[in-house]
Motif scaffolding. Sequence first.
Motif: not given
Length: 445
Positions: A61-62, A101-104, A108-111, A144-145
Motif C-alpha cells: 500500500l505504501t 510526499g514528506a507530510g503524508v 503513514y509512518a506514525l500510523l 515510510a517517509m
Amino acid sequence: MAGGSPLLTGPILPTLLRLSVPNVLALVMSVLVGVAETYYVGQLGTVPLAAMALVFPFAMLTQMMSNGAMGGGVSSAISRALGAGDRNKAGTLALHAIAIGAGVGLAYALLFVLCGPVFFGWLGGQGEVLHTASGYGQVLFSGAMLVWLCNTLASVVRGTGNMRVPSSVVFAVAVLQIAVGGALGLGLGPFPRWGMTGVAVGNIVAMACGVLVLLAYLQWGQTRVRIPWRGVQLSWPMFRDILRVGALACLSPVQSVLTALIMTGLVARLGPQALAGYGIGQRLEFLLIPIAFGVGVASVPMVGMAMGAGQVQRARRVAWAAGWVAAVALTGIGALVVLWPQLWSRIFTTDAQVLHHADLYLRMAGPGFAFFGMGLALYFAALGSGRIWGPVLAGTARLVVVAGLGLWLSQQAGVTAQSLFLVVTAGMVVYGLGTAWAVWRTRWD
C-alpha cells in the motif's frame, strides 16, 4: 517547446513502448526485491513467512499510494503544465509535490508504527506470528517517509517525459535493498544476523540513497523543471492541482489492498500453511503490477501533455494502446503459471502443504491476469487525463465482489481454499471490464 515534444508528435505505440521498457525493467527489479525477501524469510521458517504475509499488503500500500496513485497525480499535473508550455508552474508543482510526499509519508509512518499490531491482528495474526509481524512492521514502516519521498521525486521526473533516470534509480535502489537486506537478514559474510529486522533495514538504507540521488538530479542534472526552493510560498491552488487527481487516485490502491487484506484474513482462517501458500502466490500477482504499471506510467505524461496541448483524441488513443499492451503481456504470464505453477512456488519453500496452496492459487488466479493488466494500465492513463472517477469505481466493484462473495463463502460449511481463490479471479475480471467501460464512456474534453 511542448508542441515539439516527441510525446506529442511521435507515433503512439513505438513511443509508448520506448517509454515503457525502462519502467518495466526497473519495476520488475523492484518487485524482485519482494521475491528475494520472501526467500530470505523462508530460510528463517514458516512462522516468519506467515508473519511477512500479514505485513506485505500494508507495505505494498505504501508503494502503490506513493508511486502509482499520488505519484500519478504528480506526473499528471506536471506533464499538463509542460504540455501547456508553463515551466514555472511545473517547477512550483514539483515543490508542492515534495511537501505532500514528506507530510503524508510521516503520517503513514506514525500510523503503522503505533497501530501496526492492531491491523495485523485484524487479519487473523495470533501468537508468535503476530509478535513476529509486529516487530518486523515497526522497523519497516519507520522508513515510510523515505519511501514516499523517493517515489514522489521519481514521479516529478517522469512528469517531464524522462523515464530513464527514475527507472535507473529504482533499479539501483532495488539492487541495494536486496544486497543490504540479505546480508543483514541472513548474516552473510561479516554482517550480523538480524533476521527480519535486517531485511527491513535494507529497505530503509536503499530508499534513503534513492532520495539523495533524485534530489541531486533535479537540482543539477536537468533543466526542464526548476524547483524554486526559495521565495515561493506553498499555496492551496497548487496543492489542489495535484490532489484533485492524486488524492482521489489514492482510493484505488486502498481498495486493492483492502481486497487483498480481506482475502488474507479469510485464508488465514484455514491455517498457517494456507496463509503462507497464498502469500507466495500473491507475490506473483504483485509482480504483475510493474508490467502494467510500467506501461501505464509511461502513458501518463503522453496523455497529460496531449491534454495540456488540447489533443484529446491523441490522449485517448494513447490510453487504449496502453491497455491492450498490458493485457497481452499479462495473458502470457497467466497462461504460464496456470500450466506450470511450480516454476514460481518452488523458489520459496519445500513444504508440501504450502506448495499445494501456492500452486492452487496460481492456477485459479492466472486466467484473471489479463483483465487486471488492462484495468491497471487504463487507470494510469486516466490519471494523465485527470478523469479518474470511473476507474476508481471499477476498483470499488472489485472490492465489493471479493468482500461479498468471500465473506459469504467463509460462512459456509466446508469452505475450501479453491473457492476463495476463484473469488480473486472474479474480482480481476470485474475490475478490468469495469475500467475499460468507464474509460470508453467518459468524455475527456
